[in-house]
Design a protein around this motif. Structure first.
Motif, PDB file in Angstrom:
ATOM      1  N   VAL A   1       0.844  -1.244  -0.085  1.00  0.00           N
ATOM      2  CA  VAL A   1      -0.218   0.129   0.116  1.00  0.00           C
ATOM      3  C   VAL A   1       0.617   1.186  -0.076  1.00  0.00           C
ATOM      4  O   VAL A   1       0.547   2.204  -0.515  1.00  0.00           O
ATOM      5  CB  VAL A   1      -1.061  -0.087   1.263  1.00  0.00           C
ATOM      6  N   GLN A   2       2.059   1.208   0.404  1.00  0.00           N
ATOM      7  CA  GLN A   2       2.974   2.321   0.521  1.00  0.00           C
ATOM      8  C   GLN A   2       3.559   2.781  -0.604  1.00  0.00           C
ATOM      9  O   GLN A   2       4.544   3.474  -0.845  1.00  0.00           O
ATOM     10  CB  GLN A   2       4.178   2.035   1.793  1.00  0.00           C
ATOM     11  N   THR A   3       3.306   2.114  -1.666  1.00  0.00           N
ATOM     12  CA  THR A   3       4.140   2.430  -3.030  1.00  0.00           C
ATOM     13  C   THR A   3       3.684   3.922  -3.485  1.00  0.00           C
ATOM     14  O   THR A   3       2.550   4.270  -2.986  1.00  0.00           O
ATOM     15  CB  THR A   3       3.640   1.500  -4.208  1.00  0.00           C
ATOM     16  N   ARG A   4       4.542   4.385  -3.989  1.00  0.00           N
ATOM     17  CA  ARG A   4       4.201   5.997  -4.530  1.00  0.00           C
ATOM     18  C   ARG A   4       3.110   6.205  -5.275  1.00  0.00           C
ATOM     19  O   ARG A   4       2.293   6.853  -5.001  1.00  0.00           O
ATOM     20  CB  ARG A   4       5.457   6.344  -5.237  1.00  0.00           C
ATOM     21  N   ARG A   5       3.061   5.130  -6.117  1.00  0.00           N
ATOM     22  CA  ARG A   5       1.793   5.366  -7.197  1.00  0.00           C
ATOM     23  C   ARG A   5       0.287   5.287  -6.251  1.00  0.00           C
ATOM     24  O   ARG A   5      -0.549   5.758  -6.872  1.00  0.00           O
ATOM     25  CB  ARG A   5       1.874   4.163  -8.391  1.00  0.00           C
ATOM     26  N   ARG A   6       0.211   4.325  -5.519  1.00  0.00           N
ATOM     27  CA  ARG A   6      -0.880   4.161  -4.597  1.00  0.00           C
ATOM     28  C   ARG A   6      -1.113   5.457  -3.787  1.00  0.00           C
ATOM     29  O   ARG A   6      -2.361   5.690  -3.686  1.00  0.00           O
ATOM     30  CB  ARG A   6      -0.825   2.836  -3.805  1.00  0.00           C
TER      31      ARG A   6
ATOM     32  N   GLU B   1       8.902   9.630   3.805  1.00  0.00           N
ATOM     33  CA  GLU B   1       9.694   9.846   2.637  1.00  0.00           C
ATOM     34  C   GLU B   1       8.724  10.273   1.499  1.00  0.00           C
ATOM     35  O   GLU B   1       9.121  11.072   0.565  1.00  0.00           O
ATOM     36  CB  GLU B   1      10.469   8.603   2.302  1.00  0.00           C
ATOM     37  N   LEU B   2       7.466   9.709   1.635  1.00  0.00           N
ATOM     38  CA  LEU B   2       6.305  10.495   0.568  1.00  0.00           C
ATOM     39  C   LEU B   2       5.914  11.695   0.876  1.00  0.00           C
ATOM     40  O   LEU B   2       5.225  12.381   0.100  1.00  0.00           O
ATOM     41  CB  LEU B   2       5.336   9.291   0.410  1.00  0.00           C
ATOM     42  N   ARG B   3       5.778  11.996   2.227  1.00  0.00           N
ATOM     43  CA  ARG B   3       5.345  13.696   2.596  1.00  0.00           C
ATOM     44  C   ARG B   3       6.456  14.609   1.878  1.00  0.00           C
ATOM     45  O   ARG B   3       6.519  15.681   2.076  1.00  0.00           O
ATOM     46  CB  ARG B   3       5.353  13.748   4.132  1.00  0.00           C
ATOM     47  N   GLY B   4       7.541  13.885   1.496  1.00  0.00           N
ATOM     48  CA  GLY B   4       8.688  14.699   1.068  1.00  0.00           C
ATOM     49  C   GLY B   4       9.024  14.649  -0.511  1.00  0.00           C
ATOM     50  O   GLY B   4       9.679  15.252  -1.241  1.00  0.00           O
ATOM     51  N   ASP B   5       7.669  13.984  -1.107  1.00  0.00           N
ATOM     52  CA  ASP B   5       7.475  13.797  -2.338  1.00  0.00           C
ATOM     53  C   ASP B   5       7.012  15.089  -3.176  1.00  0.00           C
ATOM     54  O   ASP B   5       5.681  15.162  -2.773  1.00  0.00           O
ATOM     55  CB  ASP B   5       6.969  12.450  -2.908  1.00  0.00           C
ATOM     56  N   ARG B   6       7.347  15.776  -3.917  1.00  0.00           N
ATOM     57  CA  ARG B   6       6.988  17.008  -4.384  1.00  0.00           C
ATOM     58  C   ARG B   6       5.539  16.883  -5.056  1.00  0.00           C
ATOM     59  O   ARG B   6       4.598  17.546  -5.017  1.00  0.00           O
ATOM     60  CB  ARG B   6       8.037  17.693  -5.387  1.00  0.00           C
ATOM     61  N   GLU B   7       5.542  15.889  -6.028  1.00  0.00           N
ATOM     62  CA  GLU B   7       4.426  15.826  -6.786  1.00  0.00           C
ATOM     63  C   GLU B   7       2.973  15.142  -5.933  1.00  0.00           C
ATOM     64  O   GLU B   7       1.792  15.624  -6.183  1.00  0.00           O
ATOM     65  CB  GLU B   7       4.442  14.338  -7.728  1.00  0.00           C
ATOM     66  N   ILE B   8       3.454  14.174  -4.690  1.00  0.00           N
ATOM     67  CA  ILE B   8       2.306  13.894  -4.004  1.00  0.00           C
ATOM     68  C   ILE B   8       1.863  14.962  -3.179  1.00  0.00           C
ATOM     69  O   ILE B   8       0.719  15.306  -3.109  1.00  0.00           O
ATOM     70  CB  ILE B   8       2.854  12.752  -2.987  1.00  0.00           C
TER      71      ILE B   8
ATOM     72  N   ALA C   1       3.242  17.994   5.111  1.00  0.00           N
ATOM     73  CA  ALA C   1       4.524  18.150   4.124  1.00  0.00           C
ATOM     74  C   ALA C   1       5.787  17.840   5.055  1.00  0.00           C
ATOM     75  O   ALA C   1       5.801  18.769   5.950  1.00  0.00           O
ATOM     76  CB  ALA C   1       4.313  19.276   3.107  1.00  0.00           C
ATOM     77  N   SER C   2       6.863  17.584   4.035  1.00  0.00           N
ATOM     78  CA  SER C   2       8.197  17.753   5.006  1.00  0.00           C
ATOM     79  C   SER C   2       8.422  19.092   5.149  1.00  0.00           C
ATOM     80  O   SER C   2       8.177  20.193   4.537  1.00  0.00           O
ATOM     81  CB  SER C   2       9.137  16.793   4.195  1.00  0.00           C
ATOM     82  N   ALA C   3       9.396  19.218   5.932  1.00  0.00           N
ATOM     83  CA  ALA C   3       9.870  20.771   6.299  1.00  0.00           C
ATOM     84  C   ALA C   3      10.650  21.353   4.983  1.00  0.00           C
ATOM     85  O   ALA C   3      10.401  22.420   4.899  1.00  0.00           O
ATOM     86  CB  ALA C   3      11.099  20.587   7.320  1.00  0.00           C
ATOM     87  N   GLU C   4      11.211  20.303   4.232  1.00  0.00           N
ATOM     88  CA  GLU C   4      12.060  20.795   3.037  1.00  0.00           C
ATOM     89  C   GLU C   4      10.874  21.425   2.137  1.00  0.00           C
ATOM     90  O   GLU C   4      10.883  22.494   1.525  1.00  0.00           O
ATOM     91  CB  GLU C   4      12.455  19.777   2.351  1.00  0.00           C
ATOM     92  N   LEU C   5       9.624  20.764   2.040  1.00  0.00           N
ATOM     93  CA  LEU C   5       8.634  21.112   1.020  1.00  0.00           C
ATOM     94  C   LEU C   5       7.789  22.267   1.432  1.00  0.00           C
ATOM     95  O   LEU C   5       7.249  23.100   0.727  1.00  0.00           O
ATOM     96  CB  LEU C   5       7.648  19.954   0.650  1.00  0.00           C
ATOM     97  N   ARG C   6       7.855  22.433   2.824  1.00  0.00           N
ATOM     98  CA  ARG C   6       7.135  23.635   3.469  1.00  0.00           C
ATOM     99  C   ARG C   6       7.963  24.922   3.198  1.00  0.00           C
ATOM    100  O   ARG C   6       7.667  26.224   3.190  1.00  0.00           O
ATOM    101  CB  ARG C   6       7.046  23.616   4.858  1.00  0.00           C
ATOM    102  N   GLY C   7       9.137  24.675   2.589  1.00  0.00           N
ATOM    103  CA  GLY C   7      10.187  25.866   2.289  1.00  0.00           C
ATOM    104  C   GLY C   7      10.187  25.687   0.705  1.00  0.00           C
ATOM    105  O   GLY C   7      11.143  26.733   0.118  1.00  0.00           O
TER     106      GLY C   7
END
Length: 160
Positions: free
Chosen positions: A63-68, A86-93, A108-114
């Motif tokens: 269930v944890q696959t990126r596509r799903r 790791e998926l909370r840091g995926d830009r597209e998701i 979202a990850s701290a990186e994507l909040r920036g």
């Protein structure tokens, strides 16, 4: 309830209206997939008993696959809350989630909040999402302007 009573109850229910060929296919499916059905049943019982979500994520690696996860977030942005780190840091998701509801930026990850583009998409959807942006972007004129245009009170979250 005895087994005979259970059988009669099923026969009187919705299954009684199905043709024998369909019932045979259902029986074959159940027999072939009994381990998965059992695991699903056990997992559902644990979820209902409020077992730790992290434990369940480890039991269901498929269930944890990126596509799903992307499909889940596109259907319901709040799925991002339960996504693996790791998926909370995926830009597209994350973009898919914040374009539905800017509040999803909080997961979202701290990186994507920036990330300027992600935060801009979030505040354009919901001005209050500025609250979850990085300190640097809370002081960005264009981001703050977009947030305030969406909701005036978002100015409360802007930094100098």
């Amino acid at each position: 309830m005895t087994r005979l009573q259970q059988r009669r109850r099923v026969e009187q229910g919705a299954f009684a209206k199905l043709p024998d060929s369909v019932l045979a296919h259902i029986a074959v499916f159940v027999v072939d997939n009994l381990p998965q059905i059992s695991l699903i049943s056990q997992t559902w019982a644990r979820i209902c008993a409020r077992v730790d979500v992290q434990e369940e994520k480890q039991r269901w690696p498929a269930v944890q696959t990126r596509r799903r996860w992307l499909a889940a977030v596109q259907e319901n942005c709040w799925a991002l809350e339960n996504a693996p780190a790791e998926l909370r840091g995926d830009r597209e998701i994350v973009l898919a989630a914040v374009q539905q509801n800017g509040w999803a930026l909080q997961y979202a990850s701290a990186e994507l909040r920036g990330d300027r583009e992600v935060v801009l998409a979030a505040v354009q959807q919901h001005g209050y999402a500025l609250h979850y942006a990085s300190a640097e972007l809370q002081g960005d004129r264009e981001i703050v302007l977009a947030a305030v245009q969406q909701h005036g009170y978002a100015l409360h979250y802007a930094s100098a």
